[in-house]
Scaffold this motif. Structure first.
Motif, short mmCIF file in Angstrom:
data_model
loop_
_atom_site.label_atom_id
_atom_site.label_comp_id
_atom_site.label_asym_id
_atom_site.label_seq_id
_atom_site.Cartn_x
_atom_site.Cartn_y
_atom_site.Cartn_z
N LEU A 48 -12.89 14.11 6.17
CA LEU A 48 -13.02 15.53 5.87
C LEU A 48 -13.94 15.76 4.68
O LEU A 48 -14.14 14.89 3.85
N MET A 49 -14.48 16.96 4.65
CA MET A 49 -15.22 17.44 3.49
C MET A 49 -14.82 18.90 3.33
O MET A 49 -15.07 19.72 4.22
N ASN A 50 -14.17 19.22 2.23
CA ASN A 50 -13.65 20.58 2.08
C ASN A 50 -14.28 21.30 0.90
O ASN A 50 -14.96 20.70 0.08
N GLY A 51 -14.02 22.59 0.84
CA GLY A 51 -14.56 23.41 -0.24
C GLY A 51 -14.19 24.87 -0.03
O GLY A 51 -13.38 25.20 0.84
N PHE A 52 -14.80 25.75 -0.80
CA PHE A 52 -14.54 27.18 -0.70
C PHE A 52 -15.86 27.94 -0.68
O PHE A 52 -16.90 27.44 -1.14
N LEU B 60 -19.71 16.59 -4.58
CA LEU B 60 -19.68 15.93 -3.29
C LEU B 60 -18.72 14.73 -3.30
O LEU B 60 -18.04 14.47 -2.32
N LEU B 61 -18.65 14.04 -4.41
CA LEU B 61 -17.78 12.88 -4.50
C LEU B 61 -16.33 13.27 -4.36
O LEU B 61 -15.51 12.51 -3.87
N ASN B 62 -15.98 14.46 -4.79
CA ASN B 62 -14.61 14.92 -4.73
C ASN B 62 -14.27 15.54 -3.38
O ASN B 62 -13.10 15.67 -3.03
N LYS B 63 -15.27 15.95 -2.61
CA LYS B 63 -15.00 16.63 -1.35
C LYS B 63 -15.03 15.70 -0.15
O LYS B 63 -14.39 15.94 0.86
N PHE B 64 -15.80 14.60 -0.24
CA PHE B 64 -16.02 13.73 0.89
C PHE B 64 -15.02 12.58 0.83
O PHE B 64 -15.20 11.65 0.06
N GLN B 65 -13.95 12.67 1.60
CA GLN B 65 -12.88 11.69 1.47
C GLN B 65 -12.27 11.35 2.82
O GLN B 65 -12.36 12.12 3.78
N VAL C 215 -23.83 18.40 8.19
CA VAL C 215 -22.59 17.88 7.61
C VAL C 215 -21.65 17.36 8.70
O VAL C 215 -21.03 16.30 8.56
N LYS C 216 -21.56 18.08 9.81
CA LYS C 216 -20.70 17.64 10.90
C LYS C 216 -21.19 16.33 11.49
O LYS C 216 -20.38 15.45 11.85
N ASN C 217 -22.49 16.16 11.59
CA ASN C 217 -23.04 14.88 12.08
C ASN C 217 -22.70 13.75 11.11
O ASN C 217 -22.36 12.63 11.52
N LEU C 218 -22.81 14.05 9.81
CA LEU C 218 -22.48 13.06 8.80
C LEU C 218 -21.03 12.64 8.91
O LEU C 218 -20.70 11.43 8.89
N ILE D 27 0.83 -1.20 0.00
CA ILE D 27 0.00 0.00 0.00
C ILE D 27 0.87 1.26 0.00
O ILE D 27 1.78 1.40 0.81
N ASN D 28 0.57 2.15 -0.91
CA ASN D 28 1.21 3.46 -0.97
C ASN D 28 0.12 4.45 -1.38
O ASN D 28 0.00 4.81 -2.55
N SER D 29 -0.69 4.87 -0.41
CA SER D 29 -1.88 5.67 -0.73
C SER D 29 -2.16 6.70 0.37
O SER D 29 -2.09 6.37 1.56
N PRO D 30 -2.52 7.92 -0.03
CA PRO D 30 -2.91 8.95 0.94
C PRO D 30 -4.37 8.85 1.35
O PRO D 30 -4.84 9.61 2.19
N GLY D 31 -5.13 7.93 0.71
CA GLY D 31 -6.54 7.79 1.04
C GLY D 31 -7.44 8.08 -0.13
O GLY D 31 -7.02 8.06 -1.28
N GLY D 32 -8.70 8.35 0.18
CA GLY D 32 -9.67 8.62 -0.87
C GLY D 32 -11.07 8.29 -0.44
O GLY D 32 -11.49 8.63 0.66
N SER D 33 -11.80 7.58 -1.27
CA SER D 33 -13.21 7.28 -1.05
C SER D 33 -13.43 6.36 0.15
O SER D 33 -12.86 5.27 0.20
N PRO D 34 -14.26 6.77 1.11
CA PRO D 34 -14.58 5.89 2.24
C PRO D 34 -15.36 4.65 1.80
O PRO D 34 -15.23 3.59 2.41
#
Length: 320
Positions: free
Chosen positions: A175-179, A313-318, A218-221, A110-117
């Motif tokens: 995390l879920m990020n955005g601007f 949402l798919l790109n932010k929720f990781q 969102v925080k509950n999620l 494994i060499n991965s920073p993460g991604g889709s839950p």
């Protein structure tokens, strides 16, 4: 000059000259068609050969010289349905590894920073399912540079985890990020016109102010998914885990600290673990590598999906 020549020619000679001219024209046309067919055939042959070359990739990638070996599956990159690491390809790789009669142990590199839950969860479930079916075949993880978040979510399903002293391990969080651009829009005089059916459909729209209700939701999620992550880690690592409150805070550590916290079991690389811990030095790669056609299809699919309003949402929720 041409008119003078015409006057000198008899009707029969004129007919013969016209016939010769037309024959030459037809010959040139046939020749042009032949060259056109040849170049079209050459182009199609080139494209066909191109696809043949780039369509190969399902393991094992090397000749199996020994009757008994350690099966290797590489999991390098971001975890997502259309990325380098995904549940579909992994399931294929794992199935092939278990089905081969020469497989005596399995190593996941494994060499991965993460991604889709979701993808991480599916892979974790598949590892545990196959372990129950084949309890006689140990399955272990070797961490290369990084095994964080979704990568670690996958790793804890294995029997043991090994890493380098300098490897990065952990980041058990969500995390879920955005601007937000609302203030900038006010300054430049831009009006946001968002129309929805459903009072909460515009949640997390970056051009609209976020409400306390949406923020709480969102925080509950995130908390729920984080707890799922925690439960998976506790189930996989059990009593090996330290009681440190920082383990599930989202922090990450190098290999030495990860060993002290119980996040890994020891140090090693693919070949040292295969030789010293598993006892089957020969390593055979069973990784299912994407073909050129697969990657092209995914690019097309990604382009289509990006037109839908929920794709962000798919790109932010990781898990990263």
């Amino acid at each position: 000059m041409i008119n003078k020549i015409k006057k000198l020619l008899t009707p029969r000679e004129k007919a013969q000259a016209l016939d010769t001219l037309l024959s030459n024209v037809f010959v040139e046309q046939r020749r042009a068609r032949r060259w056109g067919i040849f170049f079209k055939f050459l182009t199609f042959a080139y494209i066909f050969l191109f696809f043949i070359i780039f369509s190969t990739g399902s393991g094992p990638s090397s000749n199996i010289d020994s009757k008994e070996f350690t099966a290797l599956i590489n999991m390098h990159g971001i975890i997502a349905p259309d990325a380098e690491v995904n549940a579909k390809d992994f399931r294929t790789s794992l199935k092939k590894a278990y089905e081969h009669k020469g497989t005596k142990a399995i190593l996941l590199s494994i060499n991965s920073p993460g991604g889709s839950p979701v993808q991480s969860g599916i892979i974790n479930d598949e590892i545990r399912r196959m372990k129950a079916i084949h309890p006689e075949i140990p399955i272990k993880v070797v961490v290369e540079d990084i095994c964080a978040s979704g990568g670690y979510y996958i790793a804890v399903a294995a029997d043991e985890i090994y890493a380098n002293k300098a490897s990065i391990v952990g980041s058990i969080g969500v995390l879920m990020n955005g601007f937000g651009f609302t203030e900038a829009m006010k300054k430049i005089g831009v009006e946001r016109r968002l129309m929805t059916a459903g009072e909460n459909k515009g949640i997390l729209d970056p051009f609209s102010p976020i409400s306390s209700k949406h923020e709480k939701h969102v925080k509950n999620l995130l908390s729920e998914v984080h707890q799922q992550f925690i439960n998976v880690v506790k189930e996989g690592r059990g009593s090996k885990l330290s009681q440190s409150s920082e383990i599930f805070s989202g922090l990450f550590w190098n290999g030495e600290s990860a060993l002290q916290l119980g996040l890994i079991d020891g140090f090693g690389d693919v070949y040292s673990v295969a030789r010293d811990n598993l006892g089957y030095e020969e390593v055979v790669d069973f990784t299912t590598y994407e073909t050129f056609a697969d990657r092209f299809a995914k690019k097309i699919g990604a382009g289509i999906s990006s037109t839908f309003d929920y794709s962000f949402l798919l790109n932010k929720f990781q898990l990263n």
